[in-house]
Write an enzyme that holds these catalytic residues in place. Structure first.
Site, PDB file in Angstrom:
ATOM      1  CB  ILE A 109      -0.954   0.015   1.220  1.00  0.00           C
ATOM      2  CG1 ILE A 109      -1.786   1.305   1.208  1.00  0.00           C
ATOM      3  CG2 ILE A 109      -0.217  -0.156   2.541  1.00  0.00           C
ATOM      4  CD1 ILE A 109      -2.891   1.357   2.238  1.00  0.00           C
ATOM      5  CB  ILE A 140       4.951   1.052   3.806  1.00  0.00           C
ATOM      6  CG1 ILE A 140       4.343   0.460   5.094  1.00  0.00           C
ATOM      7  CG2 ILE A 140       4.481   2.482   3.571  1.00  0.00           C
ATOM      8  CD1 ILE A 140       2.842   0.298   5.110  1.00  0.00           C
ATOM      9  CE  LYS A 141       3.654   0.308  -5.122  1.00  0.00           C
ATOM     10  NZ  LYS A 141       2.617   0.101  -6.139  1.00  0.00           N
ATOM     11  CB  ILE A 142       8.523   4.832   0.253  1.00  0.00           C
ATOM     12  CG1 ILE A 142       7.833   4.607   1.608  1.00  0.00           C
ATOM     13  CG2 ILE A 142       9.265   6.167   0.225  1.00  0.00           C
ATOM     14  CD1 ILE A 142       8.772   4.552   2.799  1.00  0.00           C
TER      15      ILE A 142
END
Length: 381
Positions: A109, A140-142
Site C-alpha cells: 500500500i 509500505i510503498k514509498i
C-alpha cells in the site's frame, strides 16, 4: 490439462504478484483462488487501482455510511476502506508468507502520493500505516525520489517492510539498494533483528518504451534523410525497457556480492529483490507478455495486472532470460547516444519520474473528490 505457465515461472526463482486489489476480488473468493491455485504470491496496489476499485462501486457504501455516522473526515473514510481491503488481502496471503519464510505473501500500500517530496511526512505516514494496518505481511510503498530514499532508510531501520516504487533509471535502483542496506546496517548496529524485514525495488518497464517509442515515431514522421539513420532508430523501438532492466539486474548481482551486503546476509538479512512493474504491454504490435518472458530469473518479482496474468498463464514462454543478451543490452543503451538516435536516457527517466508521481496524484485526488460526492449523497439530510 493445459499448463499454467505462472506456476512454471516460480521454478526459476521468480515470484508472480498481482497488480490489482478490489473488495470484490477479496469477497468473491477470487483472490483466494488466485493464491491457492494460480501461483499468485503477492499483491501490489496504488492510488490509481483504488480509484478504479472504489469510485462508483456500491460494495463500499455501507462502510462509507459507517464513517459518516462516526463523523470521520473524507480522508479517514478513504483510509478505513483501503486499510480493510489491505488487511483482508494480507490475511488471505498469510499462508504464503508463512510457508515462504517471509519471502512472499506481501500486500503493498502506497503512502499518499501528495507527500512524495516530503521525507518526514513520508516517514510519519509509513509508520502510521504499518501500525494501523497491523499485519506482518504488509509492505509500505514509498517513491524512490530524492526525498523518498532517506525515508526508506529510516523506516527499514525501524523494521518496516518497504516497496520502493517508481524506479526508472539504473542509477535510481542502485541508490535504492544502498538505502535499504544503510537501513539494515543502522538496525543491526542497534543490536536488533534484521532477518524479518523484506523489501522490493519496483523497476518500471512499459512506460520507458512508450516514452522512447514516441520520440522515435516523431523522428521518423519528421522524415529521415538516410536509410542507416532510419534503421538505427527502428532498432531501438520496444527494446530499451528490457535492456535497462537487465542492466539493473547486473547491478543487483554486484551489490549482493559486496562486503557490506555479505556482512548483513551473515546476520540473516533478506535480499531486496528487483520487482518488475508497469508490465502490461502498451503497443499492440508487441507481445502481450514480453515484459514477463524476457525478465524471468532468480530472486526477482514480476507484478502483473489481471489481463497480463491471464495472458501469461496461457502463453508465456518460460525460460531464465534475465541474464541472456546482457552485452547487447549495454550496447543498445549506449547506442541511444548515437547522433542518429540522439535520445537522452537520463532526461527520459527524469520525465517519467515526474509523470509517474502525477499519475498517482491525479487518481488519488479524483478518488477523494468522488468520495466527497458519495459522502454528500449518503449523508442523512
Amino acid at each position: 490439462m493445459a499448463t499454467n505457465h505462472l506456476l512454471e515461472i516460480k521454478e526459476y526463482g521468480q515470484s508472480i504478484w498481482m497488480d490489482n486489489l478490489t473488495r470484490d476480488l477479496v469477497q468473491s473468493g477470487e483472490l483466494k483462488n488466485l493464491v491457492e491455485n494460480q501461483g499468485i504470491c503477492g499483491i501490489t496496489s496504488n492510488p490509481a487501482i483504488f480509484e478504479k476499485a472504489i469510485a462508483g462501486n456500491a460494495i463500499y457504501d455501507a462502510d462509507i455510511e459507517a464513517g459518516i455516522r462516526a463523523g470521520l473526515p473524507t480522508y479517514k473514510i478513504y483510509e478505513s476502506l483501503v486499510f480493510k481491503d489491505i488487511r483482508d488481502a494480507c490475511d488471505i496471503l498469510r499462508p504464503v508468507y508463512d510457508a515462504s519464510g517471509g519471502l512472499d505473501g506481501y500486500v503493498s500500500i502506497e503512502v499518499p502520493p501528495t507527500i512524495a517530496h516530503d521525507t518526514q511526512a513520508t516517514i510519519n505516514e509509513a509508520r502510521r500505516y504499518y501500525q494501523e494496518i497491523g499485519r506482518d505481511n504488509v509492505m509500505i510503498k514509498i517513491p524512490g525520489t530524492d526525498a523518498g530514499l532517506p525515508a526508506v532508510e529510516q523506516v527499514i531501520s525501524e523494521g518496516i517492510n518497504v516497496n520502493v516504487t517508481l524506479l526508472f533509471s539504473v542509477q535510481s535502483y542502485i541508490e535504492t539498494a544502498w538505502a535499504y542496506i544503510r537501513g539494515l546496517e543502522k538496525r543491526a548496529a542497534e543490536g536488533k533483528d534484521i532477518s524479518k524485514i523484506s523489501s522490493v525495488a519496483s523497476f518500471f518497464l512499459s512506460r520507458i518504451d512508450s516514452n522512447i517509442d514516441g520520440k522515435i515515431d516523431d523522428a521518423l514522421k519528421a522524415g529521415v534523410d538516410r536509410i542507416e539513420k532510419e534503421a538505427k532508430l527502428r532498432a531501438v523501438k520496444g527494446k530499451v525497457a528490457i535492456a535497462n532492466a537487465k542492466i539493473a539486474y547486473q547491478e543487483y548481482k554486484k551489490i549482493i556480492q559486496s562486503d557490506r551486503w555479505q556482512a548483513l546476509a551473515a546476520k540473516g538479512a533478506n535480499v531486496q529483490r528487483l520487482l518488475w512493474a508497469s508490465t502490461s504491454t502498451k503497443d499492440p504490435n508487441y507481445s502481450d507478455v514480453m515484459y514477463v518472458d524476457e525478465l524471468i530469473g532468480p530472486e526477482t518479482v514480476n507484478t502483473l495486472p489481471p489481463n497480463t496474468i491471464d495472458a501469461c498463464a496461457d502463453h508465456c514462454d518460460v525460460a531464465n532470460r534475465v541474464e541472456s543478451n546482457v552485452e547487447e543490452a549495454y550496447k543498445l543503451i549506449e547506442n541511444l547516444k548515437d547522433p542518429d538516435v540522439a535520445i537522452d536516457i537520463d532526461q527520459v527517466m527524469d520525465e517519467l519520474l515526474v509523470e509517474g508521481i502525477d499519475k498517482f496524484i491525479k487518481p488519488f485526488e479524483s478518488l477523494m473528490q468522488s468520495l466527497e460526492e458519495k459522502v454528500a449523497k449518503l449523508s442523512p439530510v
